[in-house]
Write an enzyme that holds these catalytic residues in place. Sequence first.
Site, PDB file in Angstrom:
ATOM      1  N   ARG A  45       0.763  -1.126  -0.178  1.00  0.00           N
ATOM      2  CA  ARG A  45       0.183  -0.269   0.144  1.00  0.00           C
ATOM      3  C   ARG A  45       0.906   1.354  -0.043  1.00  0.00           C
ATOM      4  O   ARG A  45       2.395   1.231   0.121  1.00  0.00           O
ATOM      5  CB  ARG A  45      -1.268   0.004   1.488  1.00  0.00           C
ATOM      6  CG  ARG A  45       0.470  -0.551   2.224  1.00  0.00           C
ATOM      7  CD  ARG A  45      -0.520   0.552   3.987  1.00  0.00           C
ATOM      8  NE  ARG A  45      -0.736   1.717   3.530  1.00  0.00           N
ATOM      9  CZ  ARG A  45       0.300   1.892   3.793  1.00  0.00           C
ATOM     10  NH1 ARG A  45       1.632   1.598   4.600  1.00  0.00           N
ATOM     11  NH2 ARG A  45       0.412   4.024   3.766  1.00  0.00           N
ATOM     12  N   GLY A  46       0.331   2.408   0.129  1.00  0.00           N
ATOM     13  CA  GLY A  46       0.907   3.455  -0.555  1.00  0.00           C
ATOM     14  C   GLY A  46       1.440   4.147  -1.671  1.00  0.00           C
ATOM     15  O   GLY A  46       1.851   3.093  -2.378  1.00  0.00           O
ATOM     16  N   ASP A 234      -1.714  10.489  -2.212  1.00  0.00           N
ATOM     17  CA  ASP A 234      -2.460  10.026  -2.978  1.00  0.00           C
ATOM     18  C   ASP A 234      -2.448  10.779  -4.593  1.00  0.00           C
ATOM     19  O   ASP A 234      -2.511  10.344  -5.565  1.00  0.00           O
ATOM     20  CB  ASP A 234      -3.525   9.071  -3.260  1.00  0.00           C
ATOM     21  CG  ASP A 234      -3.589   8.142  -1.834  1.00  0.00           C
ATOM     22  OD1 ASP A 234      -3.506   8.957  -0.521  1.00  0.00           O
ATOM     23  OD2 ASP A 234      -3.029   7.124  -1.936  1.00  0.00           O
ATOM     24  N   ASN A 244      -5.617  11.964  -0.704  1.00  0.00           N
ATOM     25  CA  ASN A 244      -5.305  11.254   0.552  1.00  0.00           C
ATOM     26  C   ASN A 244      -6.356  10.792   1.787  1.00  0.00           C
ATOM     27  O   ASN A 244      -6.917  10.726   1.590  1.00  0.00           O
ATOM     28  CB  ASN A 244      -4.243  12.166   1.222  1.00  0.00           C
ATOM     29  CG  ASN A 244      -2.737  11.974   2.308  1.00  0.00           C
ATOM     30  OD1 ASN A 244      -2.028  10.301   1.729  1.00  0.00           O
ATOM     31  ND2 ASN A 244      -2.804  11.748   3.955  1.00  0.00           N
ATOM     32  N   LYS A 245      -5.163   9.638   2.804  1.00  0.00           N
ATOM     33  CA  LYS A 245      -6.220   9.166   3.889  1.00  0.00           C
ATOM     34  C   LYS A 245      -7.124   9.687   3.937  1.00  0.00           C
ATOM     35  O   LYS A 245      -7.529  10.660   3.885  1.00  0.00           O
ATOM     36  CB  LYS A 245      -4.865   8.719   4.468  1.00  0.00           C
ATOM     37  CG  LYS A 245      -5.419   7.528   5.667  1.00  0.00           C
ATOM     38  CD  LYS A 245      -6.493   6.657   4.754  1.00  0.00           C
ATOM     39  CE  LYS A 245      -5.851   6.070   3.551  1.00  0.00           C
ATOM     40  NZ  LYS A 245      -6.490   4.451   3.038  1.00  0.00           N
TER      41      LYS A 245
HETATM   42  O1  MRU Z   1      -5.197   2.467   1.421  1.00  0.00           O
HETATM   43  P1  MRU Z   1      -3.202   3.368   1.211  1.00  0.00           P
HETATM   44  O2  MRU Z   1      -3.239   2.666   2.813  1.00  0.00           O
HETATM   45  O3  MRU Z   1      -2.830   2.988   0.648  1.00  0.00           O
HETATM   46  O4  MRU Z   1      -3.443   4.892   1.994  1.00  0.00           O
HETATM   47  C1  MRU Z   1      -2.085   5.242   1.616  1.00  0.00           C
HETATM   48  C2  MRU Z   1      -2.109   6.861   2.050  1.00  0.00           C
HETATM   49  O5  MRU Z   1      -2.853   7.880   2.144  1.00  0.00           O
HETATM   50  C3  MRU Z   1      -0.569   7.865   1.545  1.00  0.00           C
HETATM   51  O6  MRU Z   1      -1.008   9.058   3.133  1.00  0.00           O
HETATM   52  C4  MRU Z   1      -0.280   7.786   0.611  1.00  0.00           C
HETATM   53  O7  MRU Z   1      -0.115   6.950  -0.788  1.00  0.00           O
HETATM   54  C5  MRU Z   1       0.915   8.794   0.391  1.00  0.00           C
HETATM   55  S1  MRU Z   1       2.353   7.594   0.963  1.00  0.00           S
HETATM   56  C6  MRU Z   1       4.040   8.185   0.703  1.00  0.00           C
END
Ligand code: MRU
Length: 342
Positions: A45-46, A234, A244-245
């Site tokens: 993820r990320g 994202d 973002n999250k």
């Molecule tokens: O659902 P996830 O864990 O993939 O979400 C990740 C995020 O929202 C991070 O903040 C984002 O991807 C940036 S990672 C450098």
Amino acid sequence: MPDVLRWTGDALRFLDQTLLPGETRMLETRDYRAVIDALKRLAIRGAPLIGIAGAYAAVLAARALRECAPAAFREQASLALAEISAARPTAVNLAWAMGQCQALVSTTDDPANCTLQLENLAAALHADDARRCESIGQYGAIIIPEGAGVVTHCNAGALATGGEGTAIAVILAAHRQGKGIHVFVDETRPLLQGARLTMWELLRHEVPATLITDGMAASLMREGRIQVAITGADRIAANGDTANKIGTYALAVAAKYHRVPFYIAAPLSTLDLALPDGNAIPIEHRDESEVTSLQGIRTAPEGARACNPAFDITPGELITGIVTERGIIAPPWDETLAAIVS
Ligand code: MRU
């Protein structure tokens, strides 16, 4: 730090992030569909890491098809790329990486050679992201004042990228410069990327850090314990609106009210300047059970309904600056974002 993601030459090895912090289990696969499954269940993820993993998944798909005739290879590999691309819709890094894979697949007359080209591309994207993270850290450290309380949300560290992270790279650079910072980590409901992953990373780097629940940040700002907020992203639209999250928007609103600067750290691969604003960013909606339960234990009564958008949009007007691998930019976003990619 264990390898988060590693290409072995014929397989993809990756850390199953769903098991952290309790267990560091590596999985290995030669099946691109297993990578799609890992992306969907957030084992990988990320945003930047999703793009890198997608590129390696494309290699696995191509390897299984490389004996095909060119036309069949182009057709079937393109279907696999579309399948990989659809695994997670919000982080543009996946579509960005798949676009580069598709350009190789669409024009090939030599499946075996195309498979090698895809392998080189995936390795290059991986190494390139590590360099981007390093630059983001170097440019970003300046935004963190001496002795600052720093709040972050979700995980934008080594577990989310090909290097040391985006927001976490900035935090690590400031920490290594001896600024005496203290990080407040939002736990990040529903899947606890802050509690499980960011705390795990910061403890390994011995950065002073305190875990908070998502609702606590505003109160700490009011008490004067937080001087700067920084998160990853994202997808960033042309007007600076940033996905973002889920929970990032609320953090940015609280920061604005308390006059705490709010920064995004992201590589240019996270920009999607074809989109005019955040309304055009697709938001992933995940299963209700992630909200009605916590790590498999039901917390809401049977029959309770829940909503579960995995991301939110922080309006560009709430963002003080964006730290990229080419430097830090500030509003007006339509001008500075266009300029940084030109
Ligand atoms: O659902 P996830 O864990 O993939 O979400 C990740 C995020 O929202 C991070 O903040 C984002 O991807 C940036 S990672 C450098």
